[in-house]
Design an enzyme around this catalytic site. Structure first.
Site, PDB file in Angstrom:
ATOM      1  N   CYS A  74       8.808  17.854  52.968  1.00 15.01           N
ATOM      2  CA  CYS A  74       7.071  18.040  53.533  1.00 15.01           C
ATOM      3  C   CYS A  74       6.307  18.785  52.201  1.00 15.01           C
ATOM      4  O   CYS A  74       6.839  19.863  51.940  1.00 15.01           O
ATOM      5  CB  CYS A  74       7.001  18.917  54.541  1.00 15.01           C
ATOM      6  SG  CYS A  74       5.353  19.132  55.285  1.00 15.01           S
ATOM      7  N   CYS A 181       1.954  13.560  50.209  1.00 17.52           N
ATOM      8  CA  CYS A 181       2.282  14.031  51.516  1.00 17.52           C
ATOM      9  C   CYS A 181       3.459  12.824  51.945  1.00 17.52           C
ATOM     10  O   CYS A 181       3.296  11.820  51.715  1.00 17.52           O
ATOM     11  CB  CYS A 181       1.155  14.102  52.459  1.00 17.52           C
ATOM     12  SG  CYS A 181       1.727  13.881  54.189  1.00 17.52           S
TER      13      CYS A 181
HETATM   14  N1  DGL Z   1       4.450  15.243  55.771  1.00 15.16           N
HETATM   15  C1  DGL Z   1       3.915  16.530  55.331  1.00 15.16           C
HETATM   16  C2  DGL Z   1       3.354  16.711  53.932  1.00 15.16           C
HETATM   17  O1  DGL Z   1       4.079  16.207  52.988  1.00 15.16           O
HETATM   18  C3  DGL Z   1       3.099  17.227  56.333  1.00 15.16           C
HETATM   19  C4  DGL Z   1       1.950  16.664  57.052  1.00 15.16           C
HETATM   20  C5  DGL Z   1       1.245  17.287  58.159  1.00 15.16           C
HETATM   21  O2  DGL Z   1       2.188  17.817  58.876  1.00 15.16           O
HETATM   22  O3  DGL Z   1       0.384  17.944  57.888  1.00 15.16           O
HETATM   23  O4  DGL Z   1       2.573  17.365  53.533  1.00 15.16           O
END
Ligand code: DGL
Length: 249
Positions: A74, A181
């Site tokens: 993430c 993301c």
């Molecule tokens: N998948 C996540 C990222 O790479 C987080 C998205 C979120 O929860 O706002 O930032």
């Protein structure tokens, strides 16, 4: 003594599956525990203190499940919590994803670029250091508030609506798109349908190579059956189904 155990991987939902998919291509014989924290999705709009607490609890849980290394799949959690986690758990190696802006510098520096990421990532010190270091002066930064959430809910109509409203203005203006993301690679087709034939940059492949190097250097590689255990913090059965479908395709 050789350190054995699972590879723990987490995200605020199923987005990190795009990272795990790259990892298992080159590390098929490791066992994995994927923690999908759908209960706390999105991380991107949360205060830093809250993100630290959430990540700390997930790491504790993954360590109880005998993880030898942890992948922060993430970008938001990586940007905001990786230093804190490394300090708090000095005996556990962490591998953290970051927006693939350096890849733009390495492969397509002269092309206009759109960086899409959460607000939390974009406002972080880590991302700003990366951005200032590799700035090509042809870059648009777009914090996509709420987009990970819409992708998480798998609502195609809302995804199109969101993209129409937020990225249409970049059509014809950009050739590179950084998917900053881990949820965004799941909507590459939808982004293309609005921006045309852009080139995507995503840090997952490089992270996988980096992870393999660390395991090799620390003599932590294993030859197991390649099991993947999926855990969702809300126990939502559809999340598991969607996760498995993406992993198998
Ligand atoms: N998948 C996540 C990222 O790479 C987080 C998205 C979120 O929860 O706002 O930032």
């Amino acid at each position: 003594m050789k350190k054995e155990g699972n590879i723990g991987i987490f995200d605020s939902g199923i987005g990190g599956v795009t990272v795990l998919k790259e990892i298992i291509k080159i590390l098929p014989n490791e066992n994995y525990i994927y923690y999908s924290d759908s209960k706390n999705n999105p991380y991107g709009d949360k205060e830093n203190k809250e993100v630290l607490k959430i990540c700390d609890n997930i790491v504790k849980y993954l360590l109880e499940k005998k993880c030898k290394i942890i992948v922060i799949a993430c970008n938001t959690a990586s940007a905001q919590a990786s230093d804190f986690l490394r300090k708090k758990y000095p005996n556990i190696p962490f591998v953290a994803i970051e927006p693939a802006y350096k890849m733009v510098h390495d492969f397509a520096y002269d092309k206009p670029t759109l960086v899409m990421a959460t607000k939390g990532t974009m406002e972080s010190e880590k991302f700003n250091l990366l951005y200032n270091k590799y700035n090509n002066y042809k870059t648009y930064l777009l914090p996509c508030i709420g987009l990970a959430d819409v992708i998480e809910s798998d609502n195609k109509e809302k995804i199109y609506e969101y993209l129409e409203e937020k990225i249409s203005e970049y059509k014809g203006k950009v050739e590179n798109v950084v998917l900053g993301c881990t949820h965004y690679p799941l909507i590459e087709n939808e982004i293309k349908s609005i921006l045309g034939n852009v080139k995507f940059f995503n840090g997952a492949e490089r992270l996988a190579v980096h992870l393999k190097n660390i395991l090799e250097n620390k003599d932590m590689l294993e030859y197991n059956e390649g099991k993947i255990e999926f855990i969702d913090s809300q126990n939502i059965e559809q999340k598991k189904e969607r996760f498995l479908k993406i992993i198998k395709n």
